[in-house]
Design a protein around this motif. Structure first.
Motif, PDB file in Angstrom:
ATOM      1  N   VAL A 289       2.110  -0.436  14.760  1.00 55.05           N
ATOM      2  CA  VAL A 289       2.102   0.801  14.424  1.00 55.05           C
ATOM      3  C   VAL A 289       2.347   1.073  13.202  1.00 55.05           C
ATOM      4  CG1 VAL A 289       3.403   3.017  14.595  1.00 55.05           C
ATOM      5  CG2 VAL A 289       3.207   1.513  16.486  1.00 55.05           C
ATOM      6  N   GLU A 290       1.202   1.742  12.147  1.00 51.43           N
ATOM      7  CA  GLU A 290       1.664   1.683  10.771  1.00 51.43           C
ATOM      8  C   GLU A 290       2.105   3.169  10.288  1.00 51.43           C
ATOM      9  OE1 GLU A 290      -3.048   0.657  11.447  1.00 51.43           O
ATOM     10  OE2 GLU A 290      -1.484   1.974  12.403  1.00 51.43           O
ATOM     11  N   SER A 291       2.820   3.002   9.235  1.00 53.16           N
ATOM     12  CA  SER A 291       3.318   4.280   8.704  1.00 53.16           C
ATOM     13  C   SER A 291       3.228   4.034   7.191  1.00 53.16           C
ATOM     14  CB  SER A 291       4.640   4.266   9.283  1.00 53.16           C
ATOM     15  OG  SER A 291       5.370   3.305   8.523  1.00 53.16           O
ATOM     16  N   GLY A 292       3.630   4.986   6.385  1.00 55.91           N
ATOM     17  CA  GLY A 292       3.795   5.063   5.003  1.00 55.91           C
ATOM     18  C   GLY A 292       2.712   5.665   4.005  1.00 55.91           C
ATOM     19  N   GLY A 293       1.570   6.280   4.994  1.00 53.32           N
ATOM     20  CA  GLY A 293       0.550   6.767   3.991  1.00 53.32           C
ATOM     21  C   GLY A 293       0.935   7.921   3.496  1.00 53.32           C
ATOM     22  N   GLY A 294      -0.130   8.927   2.459  1.00 53.80           N
ATOM     23  CA  GLY A 294       0.373  10.003   2.017  1.00 53.80           C
ATOM     24  C   GLY A 294      -0.510  10.358   1.032  1.00 53.80           C
ATOM     25  N   SER A 295      -0.276  11.459   0.222  1.00 49.85           N
ATOM     26  CA  SER A 295      -1.184  11.928  -0.819  1.00 49.85           C
ATOM     27  C   SER A 295      -0.284  11.731  -2.147  1.00 49.85           C
ATOM     28  CB  SER A 295      -1.336  13.251  -0.710  1.00 49.85           C
ATOM     29  OG  SER A 295      -2.157  13.601   0.561  1.00 49.85           O
ATOM     30  N   VAL A 296      -0.807  10.906  -3.022  1.00 52.26           N
ATOM     31  CA  VAL A 296      -0.455  10.696  -4.282  1.00 52.26           C
ATOM     32  C   VAL A 296      -1.212  11.043  -5.620  1.00 52.26           C
ATOM     33  CG1 VAL A 296       1.196   9.133  -3.423  1.00 52.26           C
ATOM     34  CG2 VAL A 296      -0.999   8.237  -4.264  1.00 52.26           C
ATOM     35  N   GLN A 297      -0.780  10.922  -6.793  1.00 49.94           N
ATOM     36  CA  GLN A 297      -1.522  10.975  -8.093  1.00 49.94           C
ATOM     37  C   GLN A 297      -1.935   9.459  -8.488  1.00 49.94           C
ATOM     38  OE1 GLN A 297      -2.297  13.778  -9.829  1.00 49.94           O
ATOM     39  NE2 GLN A 297      -1.512  15.138  -8.601  1.00 49.94           N
ATOM     40  N   ALA A 298      -3.153   9.410  -9.257  1.00 47.76           N
ATOM     41  CA  ALA A 298      -3.495   8.034  -9.620  1.00 47.76           C
ATOM     42  C   ALA A 298      -2.394   7.568 -10.492  1.00 47.76           C
ATOM     43  CB  ALA A 298      -4.670   8.288 -10.437  1.00 47.76           C
ATOM     44  N   GLY A 299      -2.160   6.267 -10.221  1.00 48.81           N
ATOM     45  CA  GLY A 299      -1.088   5.717 -11.046  1.00 48.81           C
ATOM     46  C   GLY A 299       0.069   5.617 -10.167  1.00 48.81           C
ATOM     47  N   ALA A 300       0.186   6.335  -9.203  1.00 49.02           N
ATOM     48  CA  ALA A 300       1.685   6.285  -8.197  1.00 49.02           C
ATOM     49  C   ALA A 300       1.471   4.898  -7.485  1.00 49.02           C
ATOM     50  CB  ALA A 300       1.614   7.258  -7.384  1.00 49.02           C
ATOM     51  N   SER A 301       2.367   4.676  -6.636  1.00 50.60           N
ATOM     52  CA  SER A 301       2.675   3.759  -5.620  1.00 50.60           C
ATOM     53  C   SER A 301       2.956   4.080  -4.303  1.00 50.60           C
ATOM     54  CB  SER A 301       3.791   2.806  -5.839  1.00 50.60           C
ATOM     55  OG  SER A 301       3.551   1.954  -7.272  1.00 50.60           O
ATOM     56  N   LEU A 302       2.604   3.408  -3.097  1.00 47.00           N
ATOM     57  CA  LEU A 302       2.865   3.799  -1.963  1.00 47.00           C
ATOM     58  C   LEU A 302       3.134   2.209  -1.179  1.00 47.00           C
ATOM     59  CD1 LEU A 302       0.176   6.275  -0.608  1.00 47.00           C
ATOM     60  CD2 LEU A 302       2.628   6.556  -0.879  1.00 47.00           C
ATOM     61  N   ARG A 303       3.878   2.094  -0.156  1.00 52.72           N
ATOM     62  CA  ARG A 303       4.215   1.133   0.701  1.00 52.72           C
ATOM     63  C   ARG A 303       3.866   1.550   1.990  1.00 52.72           C
ATOM     64  NH1 ARG A 303       9.704  -2.318   1.824  1.00 52.72           N
ATOM     65  NH2 ARG A 303      10.008  -0.484   3.085  1.00 52.72           N
ATOM     66  N   LEU A 304       2.883   0.708   2.612  1.00 52.85           N
ATOM     67  CA  LEU A 304       2.485   0.898   3.938  1.00 52.85           C
ATOM     68  C   LEU A 304       3.311  -0.044   4.755  1.00 52.85           C
ATOM     69  CD1 LEU A 304      -1.318   1.337   3.831  1.00 52.85           C
ATOM     70  CD2 LEU A 304       0.588   2.910   3.467  1.00 52.85           C
ATOM     71  N   SER A 305       3.569   0.221   6.167  1.00 51.55           N
ATOM     72  CA  SER A 305       4.387  -0.698   6.918  1.00 51.55           C
ATOM     73  C   SER A 305       3.309  -0.801   8.281  1.00 51.55           C
ATOM     74  CB  SER A 305       5.818   0.084   7.278  1.00 51.55           C
ATOM     75  OG  SER A 305       6.515   0.186   6.171  1.00 51.55           O
ATOM     76  N   CYS A 306       3.525  -1.795   8.998  1.00 53.40           N
ATOM     77  CA  CYS A 306       3.097  -2.169  10.177  1.00 53.40           C
ATOM     78  C   CYS A 306       3.991  -2.804  10.930  1.00 53.40           C
ATOM     79  CB  CYS A 306       1.790  -2.914   9.942  1.00 53.40           C
ATOM     80  SG  CYS A 306       0.850  -3.565  11.543  1.00 53.40           S
ATOM     81  N   THR A 307       4.453  -2.289  11.967  1.00 59.89           N
ATOM     82  CA  THR A 307       5.576  -2.774  13.058  1.00 59.89           C
ATOM     83  C   THR A 307       4.763  -3.219  14.198  1.00 59.89           C
ATOM     84  OG1 THR A 307       7.308  -1.620  11.949  1.00 59.89           O
ATOM     85  CG2 THR A 307       7.615  -2.424  14.149  1.00 59.89           C
ATOM     86  N   ALA A 308       4.889  -4.538  14.492  1.00 58.51           N
ATOM     87  CA  ALA A 308       4.524  -5.205  15.746  1.00 58.51           C
ATOM     88  C   ALA A 308       5.384  -4.888  16.891  1.00 58.51           C
ATOM     89  CB  ALA A 308       4.171  -6.614  15.627  1.00 58.51           C
ATOM     90  N   SER A 309       4.794  -4.763  18.045  1.00 58.26           N
ATOM     91  CA  SER A 309       5.774  -4.551  19.346  1.00 58.26           C
ATOM     92  C   SER A 309       6.334  -5.735  19.880  1.00 58.26           C
ATOM     93  CB  SER A 309       4.650  -4.005  20.531  1.00 58.26           C
ATOM     94  OG  SER A 309       3.808  -4.763  20.676  1.00 58.26           O
ATOM     95  N   GLU A 310       5.734  -6.926  19.415  1.00 58.94           N
ATOM     96  CA  GLU A 310       6.445  -7.997  20.234  1.00 58.94           C
ATOM     97  C   GLU A 310       6.629  -9.187  19.025  1.00 58.94           C
ATOM     98  OE1 GLU A 310       3.010  -8.085  23.140  1.00 58.94           O
ATOM     99  OE2 GLU A 310       2.968 -10.156  22.620  1.00 58.94           O
ATOM    100  N   ARG A 311       7.352 -10.086  19.474  1.00 60.51           N
ATOM    101  CA  ARG A 311       7.519 -11.523  18.449  1.00 60.51           C
ATOM    102  C   ARG A 311       6.260 -12.278  18.719  1.00 60.51           C
ATOM    103  NH1 ARG A 311      11.330 -11.948  15.191  1.00 60.51           N
ATOM    104  NH2 ARG A 311      13.084 -10.940  15.435  1.00 60.51           N
ATOM    105  N   SER A 312       5.308 -12.166  19.485  1.00 64.44           N
ATOM    106  CA  SER A 312       4.205 -12.915  19.498  1.00 64.44           C
ATOM    107  C   SER A 312       3.381 -12.969  18.265  1.00 64.44           C
ATOM    108  CB  SER A 312       3.437 -12.916  20.750  1.00 64.44           C
ATOM    109  OG  SER A 312       2.873 -11.574  20.785  1.00 64.44           O
ATOM    110  N   TYR A 313       3.656 -11.799  17.595  1.00 64.71           N
ATOM    111  CA  TYR A 313       2.603 -11.695  16.130  1.00 64.71           C
ATOM    112  C   TYR A 313       2.964 -12.857  15.470  1.00 64.71           C
ATOM    113  CZ  TYR A 313       7.290 -11.017  14.099  1.00 64.71           C
ATOM    114  OH  TYR A 313       8.609 -11.478  13.739  1.00 64.71           O
ATOM    115  N   SER A 314       3.926 -13.695  15.530  1.00 62.23           N
ATOM    116  CA  SER A 314       4.241 -14.839  14.664  1.00 62.23           C
ATOM    117  C   SER A 314       3.003 -15.795  14.593  1.00 62.23           C
ATOM    118  CB  SER A 314       5.448 -15.470  14.776  1.00 62.23           C
ATOM    119  OG  SER A 314       5.659 -16.009  16.149  1.00 62.23           O
TER     120      SER A 314
END
Length: 123
Positions: A4-29
């Motif tokens: 599940v991703e989150s953190g997108g949005g609309s920004v001006q050039a030069g700005a910053s964003l941090r996207l997140s991706c959360t996994a549903s289980e620990r097997s992601y490792s």
């Protein structure tokens, strides 16, 4: 594995964003975690990848020096910190998990995908 991703949005050039991706289980490792993006009318392209076991990273040329991929074990989450954003970074950003090499830059090498989060950068 559900992503599940989150953190997108609309920004001006030069700005910053941090996207997140959360996994549903620990097997992601055991996976390689990747970020891809797809702009309107274009193919999905590789942005960055993170090897959970060991912490190795790999970036597309377009992301080097501006984007950073990282993890938070306790939260089962991978982040994409994006700085100095440009209008050409505008796209839907997808998180993906695969069991291949960190250098696999092709979407078909990743088996699991999130729903995407939209990033719009205006000039």
């Amino acid at each position: 594995v559900q992503l599940v991703e989150s953190g997108g949005g609309s920004v001006q050039a030069g700005a910053s964003l941090r996207l997140s991706c959360t996994a549903s289980e620990r097997s992601y490792s055991r996976f390689i975690m990747g970020w891809f993006r797809q702009a309107p009318g274009k193919e999905r392209e590789f942005v960055a990848a993170y090897k959970w076991n060991g912490g190795s990273t790999y970036y597309a040329d377009s992301a080097k020096g501006r984007f950073t991929i990282s993890r938070d074990n306790a939260k089962n989450t991978v982040y994409l910190q994006m700085n100095s954003l440009k209008p050409e970074d505008t796209a839907v950003y997808y998180c993906a998990a695969g069991s291949g090499s960190i250098f696999d830059a092709l979407p078909r090498m990743y088996a699991y995908w999130g729903q995407g989060t939209e990033v719009t950068v205006s000039s």
